[in-house]
Design an enzyme around this catalytic site. Structure first.
Site, PDB file in Angstrom:
ATOM      1  N   ALA A  33       0.821  -1.223   0.000  1.00  0.00           N
ATOM      2  CA  ALA A  33       0.000   0.000   0.000  1.00  0.00           C
ATOM      3  C   ALA A  33       0.852   1.269   0.000  1.00  0.00           C
ATOM      4  O   ALA A  33       0.366   2.338  -0.356  1.00  0.00           O
ATOM      5  CB  ALA A  33      -0.932   0.002   1.204  1.00  0.00           C
ATOM      6  N   ARG A  49     -16.536  -8.332  24.000  1.00  0.00           N
ATOM      7  CA  ARG A  49     -16.177  -9.074  22.793  1.00  0.00           C
ATOM      8  C   ARG A  49     -15.167  -8.266  21.966  1.00  0.00           C
ATOM      9  O   ARG A  49     -14.169  -8.804  21.475  1.00  0.00           O
ATOM     10  CB  ARG A  49     -17.439  -9.338  21.951  1.00  0.00           C
ATOM     11  N   GLU A 129     -16.068  -4.935  -2.100  1.00  0.00           N
ATOM     12  CA  GLU A 129     -15.640  -6.235  -2.648  1.00  0.00           C
ATOM     13  C   GLU A 129     -16.157  -7.387  -1.802  1.00  0.00           C
ATOM     14  O   GLU A 129     -16.520  -8.446  -2.328  1.00  0.00           O
ATOM     15  CB  GLU A 129     -14.114  -6.266  -2.738  1.00  0.00           C
ATOM     16  N   ASP A 201     -30.174 -13.879  -0.157  1.00  0.00           N
ATOM     17  CA  ASP A 201     -28.769 -13.477  -0.099  1.00  0.00           C
ATOM     18  C   ASP A 201     -28.142 -13.481  -1.508  1.00  0.00           C
ATOM     19  O   ASP A 201     -27.471 -12.533  -1.907  1.00  0.00           O
ATOM     20  CB  ASP A 201     -28.006 -14.441   0.825  1.00  0.00           C
ATOM     21  N   LYS A 205     -26.663 -10.286  -4.017  1.00  0.00           N
ATOM     22  CA  LYS A 205     -25.345 -10.280  -4.678  1.00  0.00           C
ATOM     23  C   LYS A 205     -25.475 -10.143  -6.189  1.00  0.00           C
ATOM     24  O   LYS A 205     -24.721  -9.392  -6.819  1.00  0.00           O
ATOM     25  CB  LYS A 205     -24.597 -11.564  -4.303  1.00  0.00           C
TER      26      LYS A 205
END
Lengths: 440, 440
Positions: A33, A49, A129, A201, A205
């Site tokens: 990067a 958590r 993504e 689902d 997509k």
């Protein structure tokens, strides 16, 4: 150069995977990067958590807005999920001038138009993504790798839960309900598996892929959505005998009249690579006019595979945020002022081929009657499989299964013909119809 | 905004495909790129061919330097090929401040270090998606899609000619020479097929992928290169009986001691998707520590598939050239000041598994002798296939074939053991050794 600072909203499975991979590979990611990328702040309602996942040295809060308000944060990762608070927070992050990375397919498939417009107006990037096919860089392939092409169609196995269930049904000859229980036990299906098994689902997509491929707005409400709950083991078996496997596909096609956008079980020729994608794996086939058919395969879910996509987006933003906003990769591949007005076609206008299973009386003339009716409707037959009555119904049975594969037919035409077939006295049970994609 | 102007050096198969696709899809490409992209100048020694390919309205010259010198040209596409004049012209284009797109794997695998350094110093981009696996966006996947990962290994079918030949040898049981002639007749192999069948083309490509995956300089001279010319039909058959197919693979792996970089025929388990990539198709499998195993499949060569990659690079440059050079995607994925000094390992240090075929005397104790020798060398055996002598040598034969699959072994260790096996009086012909990749 000082590291890019990232704030994370929601640290469940994918969030903790993202933190872990970013830390494990930090040196290598920085070398790619050109700058370090660090999660410096995490918001989660479950503070314990969150603290357990990130250890010391990272600020943990239970108020997501504190992350968005932090002027040091360059990028906000949204991993809360759902349409509600996630939508609000993403819009607030954009308004605060943060770039956003999200894995939230539901949010973008339903509210993408609003979110991308806000990001465009503000000059920030919303990267997603991880929203489609987990770690497989399919959004990047569609949006950047295949820009030369007039994309013709996409067909994908984009839900691991249902592919696992279908693989198991085929392998073991078991029925849907039995395999679903097993999948839940193994963690491949959630306690409430509705979104997966009903195709929702996958429809989220394929809606995103369709928009990117064809330059249309996201239109989840126009998608035809059909799951695998009604699939019978015997159809998987008959399909096999005819050289096909049954997969839950997300399909989107460009036709002269508009765009097909649909999720449903499909017969796929067994010789295609896509038919051989087994278990919880994902794969997407993309056909472009220049490149021909390409395929992308990998894990479509899970902590680290999804984290792989989230982090790729972080690196992308780090690499590209200095490009002027008018030049950057557009969210949906096409510039917002150059979108297509092609409409999503109603299902009755879809043209595809079909597998039909009819329980018929085992008597002379039935096949001629059925095929005659189809011929009258202009539906052309590709293959017929007629079983011996004894095999199907046992010794002395007077019923049998007639399986027909059709050539390409308009769905509306098929619906009409099916209604007429169903009314025949020799057709003894509801006709099963499964679509078929040759993918050639 | 005024269109990006492109100059094309060399208008053969890929060049004319690029011109054609860019023209056919110009409206759609412009909607993606935000600006028109036009080839306005073409250089080719064959002016008539160039003129025929582009029609009127495009300037056609026979001097490539006239294209480079044209101040209106933003991007130069190099499709001349080879190491000679192509290298010179690419360096001159960079010096003139042009971005460069090239499909020239040979040039970059050998002179990449020099070329990328020149581009970096000048602040221009050299894009080369078309150099590896044709239209499959594998460079983009490796360089951008999988940046989160510590990539572990890559294995690819990256030469269509050899994959076509191997598919035909298996399908039809024919030998290499016969199938090569057929491939030449069908246009799948060139009149001089040396670069393809000796593995050189694949080695150029895997050298580029290795550099991008691991952040090492391109080092074609360190690659182990072995083609398919010595492959016998019977090994394809035996492999099949053991559940494997033989493919020419480009393999590169990260090991603690260094990088494996090699091209050679390999047994691949028949159940893997990669083993089922047939004909002239290409596929690359990439394993990353976060994403797991991913696969990318498509046409690896041909006019329009390769043009698809060339044009994707043009769009990328159009989208990203405004990003400051320090942030843009680095040519080899890693920033030039952050490259790894991991060395490419000599072949003797490679660790893989092997298929061995030995023609042995059909007498008691031979198997014990051979396996004993391997055990002494510390080579562990995965499977043995011993044929009946009659089957192999005909009725009354006193020779037979002994096939052994080993577990992972250091190649140097295997070489020593093979030398000792070869010296046994019961081993009657040169031992055939083919490497095996489980890809798990």
């Amino acid at each position: 150069m000082k590291p890019i600072q990232v704030g994370l909203l929601g640290i469940g499975t994918v969030g903790s995977g993202t933190f872990k991979v970013l830390q494990r590979n930090q040196e290598e990611i920085k070398r790619r990067a050109g700058r370090g990328i660090e999660i410096t702040m995490v918001a989660d309602l479950d503070l314990a958590r969150a603290r357990a996942a990130v250890g010391e040295g990272v600020q943990v809060v239970n108020d997501a807005r504190a992350v968005i308000a932090n002027p040091d944060i360059d990028i906000v990762i949204e991993l809360i999920g759902g349409y509600g608070i996630a939508r609000q927070l993403v819009l607030e992050a954009i308004a605060a001038g943060k770039h956003v990375v999200t894995a939230n397919k539901a949010l973008l498939a339903v509210h993408g138009t609003e979110i991308f417009a806000a990001a465009h107006a503000k000059g920030v990037m919303v990267a997603f993504e991880a929203a489609v096919a987990g770690g497989i860089p399919i959004i990047k392939a569609l949006r950047e790798g295949l820009t030369a092409n007039s994309i013709q169609w996409i067909a994908g196995i984009i839900n691991g839960t249902t592919n696992f269930i279908l693989s198991e049904m085929r392998d073991k000859g078991l029925d849907f309900a039995t395999v679903l229980k097993e999948a839940q036990r193994l963690g491949y299906a959630e306690a409430d598996p509705t979104f997966d098994i009903e195709g929702v689902d996958a429809a989220h997509k394929v809606t995103l892929m369709s928009a990117i491929a064809f330059g249309i707005p996201v239109q989840f409400d126009k998608a035809h959505v059909e799951g695998i709950t009604k699939l019978a083991a015997q159809d998987i078996k008959y399909a096999e005998q005819l050289g096909y496997r049954i997969k839950l596909l997300g399909v989107t096609k460009r036709k002269a009249q508009g765009i097909e956008l649909r999720v449903h079980p499909s017969l796929v020729p067994a010789k295609r690579l896509l038919a051989n994608v087994e278990g919880a794996m994902n794969a997407v086939v993309v056909n472009g006019d220049a490149v021909g058919t390409t395929l992308y395969y990998g894990k479509g879910a899970g902590s680290e595979p999804t984290a792989s996509a989230v982090i790729a987006d972080l690196v992308d933003i780090t690499r590209l945020h200095t490009a002027d906003a008018a030049h950057r990769v557009p969210h949906l591949a096409f510039h917002p002022d150059a979108m297509s007005d092609l409409q999503v076609l109603p299902m009755s206008e879809v043209v595809t081929s079909y597998y039909l299973r009819m329980r018929v009386a085992d008597e002379a003339g039935v096949l001629a009657q059925v095929t005659g009716l189809l011929a009258t409707a202009g539906i052309s037959i590709d293959a017929v499989l007629q079983r011996e009555a004894d095999e199907v119904g046992g010794e002395g049975s007077t019923q049998t299964d007639l399986i027909i594969l059709t050539h390409d037919t308009r769905e509306g035409t098929l619906d009409d013909a099916l209604a007429r077939l169903q009314a025949l006295p020799t057709v003894l049970a509801p006709i099963v119809r499964i679509r078929k994609e040759e993918l050639s």
